[in-house]
Design an enzyme around this catalytic site. Structure first.
Site, mmCIF file in Angstrom:
data_model
loop_
_atom_site.group_PDB
_atom_site.id
_atom_site.type_symbol
_atom_site.label_atom_id
_atom_site.label_comp_id
_atom_site.label_asym_id
_atom_site.label_seq_id
_atom_site.Cartn_x
_atom_site.Cartn_y
_atom_site.Cartn_z
ATOM 1 N N LEU A 18 0.651 -1.055 0.064
ATOM 2 C CA LEU A 18 -0.041 0.007 0.027
ATOM 3 C C LEU A 18 0.903 1.226 0.184
ATOM 4 O O LEU A 18 0.549 2.174 -0.679
ATOM 5 C CB LEU A 18 -0.728 -0.151 1.342
ATOM 6 C CG LEU A 18 -1.996 -0.706 1.187
ATOM 7 C CD1 LEU A 18 -2.792 -1.009 2.728
ATOM 8 C CD2 LEU A 18 -2.989 -0.333 0.280
ATOM 9 N N ASP A 37 10.941 3.690 4.550
ATOM 10 C CA ASP A 37 10.793 2.478 4.848
ATOM 11 C C ASP A 37 12.216 1.885 5.419
ATOM 12 O O ASP A 37 13.189 2.162 5.113
ATOM 13 C CB ASP A 37 10.852 1.669 3.516
ATOM 14 C CG ASP A 37 10.132 0.258 3.766
ATOM 15 O OD1 ASP A 37 8.741 0.023 3.306
ATOM 16 O OD2 ASP A 37 10.640 -0.797 4.065
ATOM 17 N N ASP A 72 13.720 4.825 11.769
ATOM 18 C CA ASP A 72 12.679 4.108 12.493
ATOM 19 C C ASP A 72 11.590 4.978 12.958
ATOM 20 O O ASP A 72 11.883 5.819 13.851
ATOM 21 C CB ASP A 72 13.333 3.277 13.618
ATOM 22 C CG ASP A 72 12.490 2.343 14.314
ATOM 23 O OD1 ASP A 72 11.266 2.604 14.028
ATOM 24 O OD2 ASP A 72 12.846 1.747 15.343
ATOM 25 N N ILE A 73 10.748 5.100 12.356
ATOM 26 C CA ILE A 73 9.416 6.201 12.644
ATOM 27 C C ILE A 73 8.797 5.925 13.993
ATOM 28 O O ILE A 73 8.194 6.718 14.439
ATOM 29 C CB ILE A 73 8.326 6.448 11.718
ATOM 30 C CG1 ILE A 73 8.023 5.292 10.973
ATOM 31 C CG2 ILE A 73 9.255 7.078 10.518
ATOM 32 C CD1 ILE A 73 6.949 4.596 11.979
ATOM 33 N N ASN A 99 1.465 4.859 7.267
ATOM 34 C CA ASN A 99 1.087 3.326 6.925
ATOM 35 C C ASN A 99 1.946 2.350 7.266
ATOM 36 O O ASN A 99 1.502 1.147 7.143
ATOM 37 C CB ASN A 99 1.126 3.713 5.276
ATOM 38 C CG ASN A 99 1.237 2.382 4.496
ATOM 39 O OD1 ASN A 99 0.102 1.735 4.482
ATOM 40 N ND2 ASN A 99 2.324 1.734 4.152
ATOM 41 N N TYR A 170 -2.957 -6.512 16.981
ATOM 42 C CA TYR A 170 -3.187 -5.875 15.949
ATOM 43 C C TYR A 170 -4.669 -5.233 15.833
ATOM 44 O O TYR A 170 -4.784 -3.772 15.450
ATOM 45 C CB TYR A 170 -3.016 -6.646 14.302
ATOM 46 C CG TYR A 170 -3.161 -5.978 13.176
ATOM 47 C CD1 TYR A 170 -2.508 -5.483 12.708
ATOM 48 C CD2 TYR A 170 -4.367 -6.066 12.452
ATOM 49 C CE1 TYR A 170 -2.460 -4.827 11.370
ATOM 50 C CE2 TYR A 170 -4.828 -5.660 11.097
ATOM 51 C CZ TYR A 170 -3.854 -4.897 10.718
ATOM 52 O OH TYR A 170 -3.908 -4.284 9.583
ATOM 53 N N LYS A 174 -4.821 -1.049 15.774
ATOM 54 C CA LYS A 174 -5.940 -0.465 14.806
ATOM 55 C C LYS A 174 -6.664 0.374 15.436
ATOM 56 O O LYS A 174 -7.252 1.497 14.745
ATOM 57 C CB LYS A 174 -5.999 -1.594 13.874
ATOM 58 C CG LYS A 174 -4.888 -1.771 12.860
ATOM 59 C CD LYS A 174 -4.176 -0.824 12.302
ATOM 60 C CE LYS A 174 -3.259 -1.181 11.093
ATOM 61 N NZ LYS A 174 -2.316 -0.217 10.580
#
Length: 303
Positions: A18, A37, A72-73, A99, A170, A174
């Site tokens: 995505l 990334d 590394d965000i 994302n 997860y 989310k």
């Protein structure tokens, strides 16, 4: 001239799936893109190389402008360097697409604390820290009297809306992203920042096994409903100035279908204006449930 012409856009986790589709779609509409990334595997562990540079090369080969960021965000330093990368490379920042993510699926009784923490870190913290870094810059710009028309697109999931068996970590992360979206939209609107979320369904590294088990591959020339590129047009619009006035919303996106999701709203209610006894509370709750809408099933739940 595209709908994102001249905008500077960050996309996290943009080396594949995505994120890659979003980065290419923004560039096709005239945006300058920071392709983030870390180059890790599905479990979040470092991979042999990072694909961010390959996506940048794709964008440049098509006549666009992009730079790679491999930080590394999910760390404050990495998130700050991500925003600095946009500012140093292009002089501004207009849109942030959060994302990045990975999976560590387990049934609840087998879910280790490390698996919980790792998924929370990359999904929830990995949304919060870049959003905070970008929001601080946008707030400073607004306070300095400069016009801000900023956009944030967060990535949730159907698992965050309904839950998903075997994905407690997860699903919780989310769902947390949805709460973060609503709060940040309310807080940052005064500075010219709009924040929305998507719940996409697409074939990526994270979902390809599930789709392979449940859906046949499209025949040659047929519309591929699970292609990640189907999700990106809405993301580009949400990240462009043309989406003015749209904030605090959640969209489910799959194939050619876009749905505005409507969250928790008060349903049947009873108020006696005094304290209930436990028996009375139970009797009243039972009556309310009888006239309430049944919840949608959790993904993967037995019939």
């Amino acid at each position: 001239m595209g709908i994102a012409d001249g905008r500077v856009v960050i996309v996290t986790g943009a080396g594949r799936g995505l994120g890659r589709a979003h980065a290419l779609a923004f560039a096709a509409e005239g945006a300058k893109v920071v392709v983030n990334d870390l180059g890790v595997g599905l479990d979040g562990l470092p991979g042999p190389d990072s694909p961010a540079a390959l996506v940048v090369a794709e964008i440049r080969a098509l006549g666009g402008d992009a730079v790679a960021h491999g930080g590394d965000i999910a760390t404050a330093e990495g998130a700050a360097s991500l925003v600095s990368c946009a500012l140093d490379s292009f002089g501004r920042l207009d849109t942030l697409v959060n994302n990045a993510g990975f999976l560590r699926d387990r049934m609840l009784v087998n879910l280790e604390e490390d698996d919980w923490d790792a998924v929370m870190r990359v999904h929830l913290k990995g949304h919060f820290l870049p959003l905070r870094a970008a929001a601080r810059w946008w707030r400073a710009e607004a306070k300095a009297g400069r016009r801000v028309a900023a956009r944030v697109v967060n990535t949730s999931s159907g698992a965050g809306l309904l839950g998903s068996v075997g994905q407690g970590n997860y699903s919780a992360a989310k769902a947390g992203i949805l709460g973060l979206t609503l709060v940040s939209a309310a807080e940052m609107g005064r500075y010219g920042v709009q924040v929305n979320a998507i719940a996409p369904a697409a074939r990526t590294r994270m979902t390809e096994q599930a789709f392979a088990e449940t859906m046949a591959a499209p025949s040659a020339g047929a519309f591929d409903a699970m292609a990640p590129e189907n999700v990106s047009p809405l993301v580009v619009w949400l990240g462009a100035e043309g989406s003015a006035g749209v904030t605090g919303r959640v969209f489910e996106v799959e194939g050619g279908r876009i749905t505005v999701m409507e969250g928790w709203r008060p349903g049947p209610t009873a108020d006696r204006e005094a304290r209930w006894t436990p028996a009375e509370a139970g009797e009243t709750a039972t009556k309310l449930l009888a006239v309430a809408e049944a919840p949608l099933p959790v993904y993967g739940a037995a019939d």
